[in-house]
Design an enzyme around this catalytic site. Sequence first.
Site, PDB file in Angstrom:
ATOM      1  N   SER A 257       0.777  -1.103   0.079  1.00 38.06           N
ATOM      2  CA  SER A 257      -0.135  -0.128   0.041  1.00 38.06           C
ATOM      3  C   SER A 257       0.990   1.463   0.010  1.00 38.06           C
ATOM      4  O   SER A 257       0.414   2.229   0.153  1.00 38.06           O
ATOM      5  CB  SER A 257      -0.865   0.036   1.209  1.00 38.06           C
ATOM      6  OG  SER A 257      -0.273  -0.249   2.459  1.00 38.06           O
TER       7      SER A 257
ATOM      8  N   ASN B 295      -2.332  -2.879  13.081  1.00 37.09           N
ATOM      9  CA  ASN B 295      -3.873  -2.399  12.958  1.00 37.09           C
ATOM     10  C   ASN B 295      -4.389  -0.971  13.760  1.00 37.09           C
ATOM     11  O   ASN B 295      -5.215  -0.099  13.202  1.00 37.09           O
ATOM     12  CB  ASN B 295      -4.623  -3.526  13.451  1.00 37.09           C
ATOM     13  CG  ASN B 295      -4.443  -4.783  12.680  1.00 37.09           C
ATOM     14  OD1 ASN B 295      -3.856  -4.890  11.608  1.00 37.09           O
ATOM     15  ND2 ASN B 295      -5.128  -6.040  13.018  1.00 37.09           N
TER      16      ASN B 295
ATOM     17  N   SER C  38     -12.767  26.898 -28.025  1.00 37.66           N
ATOM     18  CA  SER C  38     -12.835  25.632 -28.527  1.00 37.66           C
ATOM     19  C   SER C  38     -11.752  25.627 -29.686  1.00 37.66           C
ATOM     20  O   SER C  38     -11.281  26.909 -30.150  1.00 37.66           O
ATOM     21  CB  SER C  38     -14.198  25.936 -29.093  1.00 37.66           C
ATOM     22  OG  SER C  38     -14.168  25.004 -30.488  1.00 37.66           O
TER      23      SER C  38
ATOM     24  N   GLU D 247     -18.437  22.497 -15.839  1.00 40.23           N
ATOM     25  CA  GLU D 247     -18.811  21.263 -16.309  1.00 40.23           C
ATOM     26  C   GLU D 247     -17.861  20.271 -15.593  1.00 40.23           C
ATOM     27  O   GLU D 247     -18.375  18.912 -15.301  1.00 40.23           O
ATOM     28  CB  GLU D 247     -18.641  21.222 -17.805  1.00 40.23           C
ATOM     29  CG  GLU D 247     -19.615  22.065 -18.606  1.00 40.23           C
ATOM     30  CD  GLU D 247     -19.160  22.354 -19.938  1.00 40.23           C
ATOM     31  OE1 GLU D 247     -18.539  21.223 -20.566  1.00 40.23           O
ATOM     32  OE2 GLU D 247     -19.041  23.317 -20.312  1.00 40.23           O
TER      33      GLU D 247
ATOM     34  N   GLN E  80      -7.894  -1.959   3.846  1.00 39.66           N
ATOM     35  CA  GLN E  80      -6.804  -1.049   3.266  1.00 39.66           C
ATOM     36  C   GLN E  80      -7.383  -0.293   1.914  1.00 39.66           C
ATOM     37  O   GLN E  80      -6.819   0.685   1.506  1.00 39.66           O
ATOM     38  CB  GLN E  80      -5.659  -1.985   2.606  1.00 39.66           C
ATOM     39  CG  GLN E  80      -4.428  -1.258   2.074  1.00 39.66           C
ATOM     40  CD  GLN E  80      -3.402  -2.305   1.782  1.00 39.66           C
ATOM     41  OE1 GLN E  80      -2.528  -2.652   2.853  1.00 39.66           O
ATOM     42  NE2 GLN E  80      -2.989  -2.699   0.615  1.00 39.66           N
TER      43      GLN E  80
ATOM     44  N   LYS F  49      -8.223   3.846   1.871  1.00 38.09           N
ATOM     45  CA  LYS F  49      -7.363   5.245   1.635  1.00 38.09           C
ATOM     46  C   LYS F  49      -7.672   6.035   0.298  1.00 38.09           C
ATOM     47  O   LYS F  49      -7.791   7.089   0.279  1.00 38.09           O
ATOM     48  CB  LYS F  49      -5.840   4.797   1.926  1.00 38.09           C
ATOM     49  CG  LYS F  49      -5.745   4.381   3.295  1.00 38.09           C
ATOM     50  CD  LYS F  49      -4.044   4.089   3.719  1.00 38.09           C
ATOM     51  CE  LYS F  49      -4.225   2.902   4.659  1.00 38.09           C
ATOM     52  NZ  LYS F  49      -5.650   2.178   4.713  1.00 38.09           N
TER      53      LYS F  49
HETATM   54  N1  ARG Z   1      -1.454  -1.226   4.996  1.00 35.86           N
HETATM   55  C1  ARG Z   1      -2.315  -1.765   5.956  1.00 35.86           C
HETATM   56  C2  ARG Z   1      -3.801  -1.007   5.673  1.00 35.86           C
HETATM   57  O1  ARG Z   1      -3.635  -0.106   5.206  1.00 35.86           O
HETATM   58  C3  ARG Z   1      -1.644  -1.853   7.210  1.00 35.86           C
HETATM   59  C4  ARG Z   1      -2.268  -2.692   8.237  1.00 35.86           C
HETATM   60  C5  ARG Z   1      -2.061  -3.895   8.115  1.00 35.86           C
HETATM   61  N2  ARG Z   1      -2.449  -4.927   9.063  1.00 35.86           N
HETATM   62  C6  ARG Z   1      -2.354  -6.272   8.833  1.00 35.86           C
HETATM   63  N3  ARG Z   1      -2.792  -6.858   9.918  1.00 35.86           N
HETATM   64  N4  ARG Z   1      -1.991  -6.809   7.919  1.00 35.86           N
HETATM   65  O2  ARG Z   1      -4.838  -1.492   6.021  1.00 35.86           O
END
Ligand code: ARG
Length: 460
Positions: free
Chosen positions: A22, A109, A276, A289, A321, A324
């Site tokens: 990520s 977490n 244009s 627009e 994940q 985001k």
């Molecule tokens: N990149 C993960 C997210 O955005 C971070 C948390 C990862 N936790 C795990 N138990 N794999 O959620």
Amino acid sequence: MKLWKGRFTKEVDAQVNDFNSSISFDSRLVREDITGSIAHAKMLTACGILTPEEGETLTTELAKLLAEIENGTVAIDMTAEDIHTFVEQTLTERIGTTGKKLHTARSRNDQVATDFKLYVKREAGELAALVAEFAKTLLKIAAENLDTVMSGYTHLQRAQPVTFAHILMAYVNMLLRDVGRLADCQARMDTCPLGSGALASTTYPIDRTITAELLGFARPSDNSMDGVSDRDFALELMSDLSILMVHLSRFAEEVILWCSHEFGYIELDDAFATGSSIMPQKKNPDVCELVRGKSGRVFGDLMALLTAMKGLPLAYNKDMQEDKEALFDSCDTAAICLKTLIPMCATMKVRRERMRKLAAAGFINATDCADYLVGKGMAFRDAYQVTGMIIRFCVESGKTLETMTLDDYHQFDESFADDIYAAISLERCVEGRSVIGGPAPKEVARQIASATAQLEAFGF
Ligand code: ARG
């Protein structure tokens, strides 16, 4: 290098590695991640879990790393699994074993939930400020157009006379509710998940009130399972932004109509219009627009996260994940739309004479003609009928209510007198609607004062 490689005998498959990673988007959370880690290190020290020296080394090195990333001396390694991994590994490379102690009594977490909530809370505040700025821009134009009579529309058909200020204040009221919603959602997300651990908190004697306070949260979240798996705060901000985008899109649509040749109510500044490549005469409202079009992305982002969350059992699941990119896109989109609309509106030219001229041509004072007859003693339903016949006569004879002679009027009802002309003057029609919420200039001035006071009460 993975934070979790101990129990595995093989390297992760290259494609799985990319799929799982990520960092390409969560690197945006670097400030929140390091700030959260500094608070965690301070708390561990205060609770005697780390020595004062370890705490000092960690907080100093973390602050240094953040400064170096922000001033560009250190580049984030895009091969790291995520931003949390990158920060911890860089720290450990620099200070060895002490760096490895940072993750005591913490899981990614609760770490990611905290980082993300810090980010979302800040974004909600910044977006509220932008919405307030847009509202102020419209308030200023409204104050300059209290007497600018124009037609109000229903079904996009000319309906009754209002003023440009009155119409703008309708949008200001929508924006005020948007600011209110953003403030509400900020207040509701004011609990800190840090200390929830992976899901079941921790056996270390941590003090969650310390981290909550250091990070600017009102208090720790109340349940560790909820703490790591709650993404309501993101959903709520994205819901609020979706409603905001509905308002911006409706406003954009209005401007698109207003600057068409057919309406000609406003002219955009050249710096906020586009041309244009083939039609030399064109001056297009592309900005509006795009605002209208981009509203769809924000609704889509909300749908994506709602759908990702709806089937998840407690507690953390990797599906989360996906929160985001959806949230970042919603915030970026709403912000760029507001940042573009503000100067576009501040520079647009209001063509008052054109508004007034078109208002005179559309029988928008027909209701006032009927009300005039009611004033002379006729029941409203009958007055409505009579006025309808008058309008038909006008349409057939090419007249307007203003150009009908008294003799013309008398063909329809004897009670018409000279005062009919004053009664149907558009200025009078507007002034007469002075009840709370009406378009009368002094009432709209009150609406402006009320909106200004409400923005002030929100701190804007
Ligand atoms: N990149 C993960 C997210 O955005 C971070 C948390 C990862 N936790 C795990 N138990 N794999 O959620």
